[in-house]
Design an enzyme around this catalytic site. Structure first.
Site, mmCIF file in Angstrom:
data_model
loop_
_atom_site.group_PDB
_atom_site.id
_atom_site.type_symbol
_atom_site.label_atom_id
_atom_site.label_comp_id
_atom_site.label_asym_id
_atom_site.label_seq_id
_atom_site.Cartn_x
_atom_site.Cartn_y
_atom_site.Cartn_z
ATOM 1 N N SER B 535 51.464 -29.684 41.325
ATOM 2 C CA SER B 535 50.689 -30.858 42.211
ATOM 3 C C SER B 535 49.766 -29.549 43.217
ATOM 4 C CB SER B 535 51.878 -30.591 43.370
ATOM 5 O OG SER B 535 52.869 -31.864 42.852
ATOM 6 N N ALA B 721 44.844 -29.196 52.663
ATOM 7 C CA ALA B 721 45.526 -30.230 52.101
ATOM 8 C C ALA B 721 46.525 -30.176 50.954
ATOM 9 C CB ALA B 721 44.499 -31.450 50.968
ATOM 10 N N LYS B 722 48.017 -30.020 50.389
ATOM 11 C CA LYS B 722 48.544 -29.723 50.061
ATOM 12 C C LYS B 722 49.367 -30.144 48.988
ATOM 13 C CE LYS B 722 50.688 -26.983 53.075
ATOM 14 N NZ LYS B 722 52.427 -26.549 53.585
ATOM 15 N N GLY B 723 49.851 -30.631 47.750
ATOM 16 C CA GLY B 723 49.912 -31.420 46.648
ATOM 17 C C GLY B 723 51.495 -32.326 47.382
ATOM 18 N N GLY B 725 52.335 -34.937 44.270
ATOM 19 C CA GLY B 725 52.899 -34.978 43.065
ATOM 20 C C GLY B 725 53.957 -34.841 43.212
ATOM 21 N N GLU B 726 54.606 -34.030 43.276
ATOM 22 C CA GLU B 726 56.258 -32.957 42.834
ATOM 23 C C GLU B 726 57.098 -33.159 43.868
ATOM 24 O OE1 GLU B 726 53.930 -30.018 40.376
ATOM 25 O OE2 GLU B 726 54.862 -30.476 38.958
#
Ligand code: FES
Ligand code: FES
Lengths: 208, 766
Positions: B535, B721-723, B725-726
């Site tokens: 991510s 921002a951070k990921g 998806g996970e």
């Protein structure tokens, strides 16, 4: 298609360009595979035998009459992708399990990986490339972009075709009818909620 | 702008990476809050949507050349065997066969960090590569594969990691089935035994999760083409640079001679982070026959040979005080790596999610005669969180504490390993809004619903990394007509990378998004960006694009200052135009500035800025599930999932929602349907297709509420921002499992929770 066109309102002409490679405009197709300017490549392609078949087949693809020679075991999706260069139709399982290869056959959705090309004799096939009306997107395509009914996009042509067929048969489906009608199209990215939104929005667009 | 080299340390999966990176020398001004922005945070339709809905997008799967040849792989039918002879004479006689390579006619190429070779004489799982045929058509290649005669000596095999860890198990590698390096890993803090002793309640349980297969829709595939010494590979990959480097090293050619292109790719979920054997095999043959070669794996190969989420056999012991204080957490776990080294652990959630002073874990990553594991969307965290959250609900019930209050009670305000604060942890806020959205107050005593359809509520929390890191670079170019191109060595897996890059550039330069082109997925054309895993894509690359765009803006300002003969402080940049603050008519358009500066193209390369040191960077969240269980049929229906997360700044609301939906549904699919089944007598996978390997369809789709409780995390990067998806998938199975328990009042300790397990748990006939 070059990457330079990758912006929201790119010229839709570019899509026509892509959509018309292959089938559109060419009436008789012999072992197909188009465009190659390298002389050396040309020579090799003539000596090789890309799916040369002996069985004559005529059908309509995206409104154009096509004659081709295929093997008895050539599938419809092989005809579309490998002979006619219509690579919009995808293959994810090649055995009738996922719906990625969905196209319309005389208006009804079929899995083109699971059907012999010869069984399409005399019929009319519509692929995702054949959905646009001139430069105009089909309302289903428009809705999929607006509602974000996709992620990686690999299942998308199949989803779009399934949605078109669903709406042809039932122009005002309920959410439940959409879910049932589209259950044969796997989306591993699981964009399902927004695919549902897209189909419902397309239904509204098609009404007006 | 000036750059400096720093030491960059971060987590990629459970590995601590320590590398050097070039970053902006001076502090980058953080991007303002979303409410003050025009493009970022909004639901901008993805910019590659048009291509994808018209069939115009060319994936690797669609790439072809006039003179292309096609490759197919012969794979071992046995779980464990040695090859004694390969006879290709019949296959070679088949018209249209061009070349066959295998262990007896190919130079040794090391694979799996020296544990095997491109073609190994020992095959250690069903589906391992034995020979590679290149022919005029795929069908001919396939036919030839079937005509190759291989003599094997079958060996005793083992498929279950608990069995494989035993002394007398068949040894898959010389050193045994638990490799020295990272085979057995332990962690501890405090004194676990002491914690158990001081606990009022102790619960111990065993959990099993099964192997799951990524099964992205686009097949694993490559098209390779040599132009003299230059090799171009179109590959369906999550990491163009990592593929480039592995292929260069396998073929012993300079990295500069390998170009990897991934314009569009149809999903990866972790399985496409590394170079495939098929790409190297195709490159070897292609060079020799002087023709491009295409190789596409079929669905069966994808279910056998290119990765999976390892199973887990977890035993967890928890001790708690009557007031709900967690006193001790202990875990032992066995996970199957498959036949070659891979991560198979699951301990991180237990170690880091809740506050607890006494923790001990002991994990075995074990070789088995099955396909090798690969990172799969939050590796370890999905299986670990399921087990941890299941047992915590059991403990809460024993203590007669509401499961939500129990989590709040054990909230960990700081990182317990490093004792450092988090850059941000809005988990308590997430609990509050999430509980409200699901209607947590409607949760009843477990199993108390009358009637045969029983409803239940459950929750699970989430911790993950996903803050991104340097190095990551992006080049921004502005042309004389004011149009902009951004080049970045990342790839779009379907997550919307193209779009967020364009959004950042459009925001900074205040020009319409239509004027921005994005070029990614080409090692020869773009500056470096990391593989899309962990991510980390959005949080790594967007600050680089931001920096690059700011530099262009700075160049324009400085150019305008010279051209207008006004000092820069008196100039204002607005909507792609620069004017004097007290004389608005004294102005220049960006395009005019570029033209008048006599530049054809203004160019700047931005880099991802450094995270503020002294903090731990994580993402957090909670998911609540509302389910119904039919106790007559055992069927589970998930009505609704609420996902409330702290993931920094939202870049694009629409694509964010979409990715959250995808994670939640993939989690649901893992919780209720997915299981690779290996026959224990033959060692063969019996459901290597999309019919028998069950994946959620549209009919499984629940209502999903996505709530983001965070703003930009300025300590992480200038974009903040951070990921996602996970984070999106991690808590879903745990939340569903707890909701199922709450519905029926009986705990099912293994995934997937299939109807037969439900009926058995209820003591009904299956
Ligand atoms: S590709 Fe035809 S159904 Fe899957
Ligand atoms: S969008 Fe990726 S599989 Fe559907």
């Amino acid at each position: 298609m070059s990457k330079e066109n990758k912006s929201k309102k790119l010229s839709r002409r570019d899509f026509i360009g892509r959509a018309s490679t292959g089938a559109v405009g060419s009436i008789v197709l012999f072992p197909a595979i188009s465009s190659g300017n390298d002389k050396r490549e040309e020579k090799i392609s003539k000596t090789n035998f890309k799916m040369l078949g002996t069985n004559s087949l005529t059908l309509k693809v995206n409104g154009k009459k096509i004659s081709a020679k295929v093997n008895a075991n050539t599938t419809l999706v092989e005809l579309l992708r490998d002979h006619l260069n219509l690579t919009g139709t995808k293959v994810a399982c090649n055995s009738g399990e996922c719906g990625s290869c969905s196209v319309l056959l005389d208006g009804e959705v079929v899995y083109s990986c699971h059907m012999l090309a010869l069984d399409a004799q005399g019929k009319s096939v519509t692929t995702v490339e054949g959905l646009m009306d001139g430069e105009k997107f089909h309302p289903v395509q428009e809705a999929f972009v607006e509602e974000d009914g996709l992620q990686c996009g690999f299942c998308t042509p199949g989803q779009v075709m399934a949605a078109v067929s669903l709406l042809n048969n039932n122009p005002t489906p309920t959410k439940g009818e959409v879910m049932n009608g589209m259950a044969g199209n796997i989306c591993r990215c699981a964009a399902y909620p927004k695919i549902i939104d897209s189909v419902l929005s397309a239904s509204k667009k098609m009404k007006v | 702008m000036a750059q400096k080299i720093i030491r960059s340390q971060y987590h990629l999966y459970d590995e601590k990476i320590d590398t050097m990176a070039e970053v902006p020398d001076s502090e980058l001004k953080p991007l303002p809050k979303n409410k003050d922005l025009k493009v970022i945070g909004k639901s901008i339709p993805r910019i590659d949507g048009n291509e994808k809905v018209t069939g115009a997008a060319i994936y690797t799967f669609d790439k072809t050349f006039v003179n292309i040849a096609h490759g197919r792989t012969l794979r071992s039918p046995y779980p464990f065997a040695t090859i004694t002879k390969i006879d290709t004479s019949k296959a070679e006689k088949l018209k249209g066969v061009i070349k066959i390579i295998h262990t007896y006619n190919t130079n040794e190429i090391s694979w799996y960090w020296g544990n095997s070779k491109l073609f190994d004489k020992t095959t250690r799982y069903e589906g391992e590569e034995v020979a590679f045929v290149v022919a005029e058509t795929e069908a001919i290649a396939e036919k030839a594969v079937r005509l190759i005669k291989v003599e094997y000596k079958e060996l005793d095999f083992v498929i279950n990691p608990v069995d494989a860890a035993k002394e007398d198990a068949p040894k898959i590698h010389e050193g045994g089935n638990i490799p020295k390096r990272r085979g057995h890993s332990t962690y501890s803090r405090g004194d676990f035994e002491e914690g158990i002793k001081n606990a009022d309640v102790v619960v111990e349980e065993k959990y099993i999760t099964e192997v799951a297969v990524h099964n992205p829709t686009e097949p694993f595939c490559s098209v390779v083409k040599w132009d003299d010494e230059q090799l171009t590979i179109w590959d369906s990959t999550q990491g163009i640079f990592s593929v480039r480097d592995s292929i260069a090293s396998s073929l012993k050619i300079p990295q500069s001679k390998v170009r990897v292109i991934t314009e569009y790719m149809g999903g990866g979920f972790g399985a496409k982070l590394e170079a495939g054997k098929y790409s190297v095999m195709a490159a070897l043959v292609s060079k020799e026959i002087k023709r491009p070669v295409k190789v596409v794996l079929d669905r069966r190969e994808m279910n056998l040979a290119v990765g999976n989420r390892p199973n887990s056999y977890q035993t967890i012991k928890v001790g708690a005080k009557r007031d709900g204080t967690l006193m001790a957490l202990g875990l032992t776990n066995y996970g199957s790596m498959g036949a070659y080294p891979a991560g198979a652990g699951a301990h991180w959630p237990l170690r880091s999610l809740y506050k607890c002073e006494n923790v001990t874990t002991s994990e075995y990553s074990v070789f088995t005669n099955t396909g090798r594991a690969r990172a799969f969307r939050a590796p370890g965290h999905v299986q670990g969180t399921f087990a941890l959250e299941s047992i915590l609900d059991d403990v809460a019930e024993k203590l007669k504490i509401n499961p939500l209050d129990f989590r709040i009670k054990n909230f960990a305000p700081i990182d317990q390993d490093s004792e450092r604060p988090y850059t941000s942890k809005k988990l308590l806020e997430a609990y509050e809004v999430g509980a409200k959205a699901i209607g947590w107050e409607n949760r009843k005593t477990s199993g108390s619903d009358k009637g045969f359809i029983k409803r239940g509520f459950g929750l699970a929390s989430q911790i993950w990394w996903g803050g991104g890191y340097p190095p990551a670079y992006a080049t921004v170019k502005m042309n004389r007509d004011g149009s902009v191109q951004v080049l970045c060595g990342t790839q779009d897996l379907g997550t919307g990378t193209y779009t967020i890059i364009a959004q950042v550039a459009a925001e900074v330069l205040e020009i319409p998004i239509e004027k921005i082109d994005v070029l990614i997925g080409d090692t020869q054309a773009t500056p470096y960006a990391p593989s899309s895993g962990g991510s980390n894509t959005a949080p790594s690359i967007t600050p680089a694009v931001y920096d690059g765009a700011l530099q262009i803006k700075e160049k324009l300002m400085s150019g305008a200052s010279a051209l207008l003969e006004v000092s820069q402080e008196k100039l204002v940049y607005s909507k792609g135009e620069i004017f004097e603050s007290d004389n608005k008519s004294n102005s220049l358009k960006a395009s005019e500035i570029v033209r008048k500066m006599r530049e054809r193209v203004l160019v700047a390369t931005g880099s991802r800025n450094e995270s503020t040191s002294g903090y731990r960077v994580n993402t957090f969240g909670v998911q609540f599930a509302d389910v119904e269980v039919n106790t007559l049929t055992g069927k589970i229906k998930v009505n609704k999932i609420v996902a409330a997360h702290d993931i920094g700044r939202t870049l694009n609301r629409q694509t964010l929602e979409n990715q959250f939906h995808g994670g939640v549904i993939m989690g649901l699919s893992y919780a209720l349907h997915e299981e690779r089944v290996v026959d224990e007598f033959t060692g063969k996978v019996v459901n290597a297709n999309l019919l028998d390997y069950k994946i959620a369809t549209m009919l499984d789709t629940p209502e999903i509420d996505v709530i983001i409780v965070s703003e930009a995390d300025e300590l992480v990067s200038a974009v903040g921002a951070k990921g996602i998806g996970e984070p999106a998938i991690i808590p879903t199975p745990g939340a569903i499992a707890n909701a199922v328990y709450n519905a029926i009042g009986v705990r099912i300790n293994s995934l997937p929770i299939t109807p037969d397990k439900v009926l058995m748990a209820l003591n009904k006939e299956v």
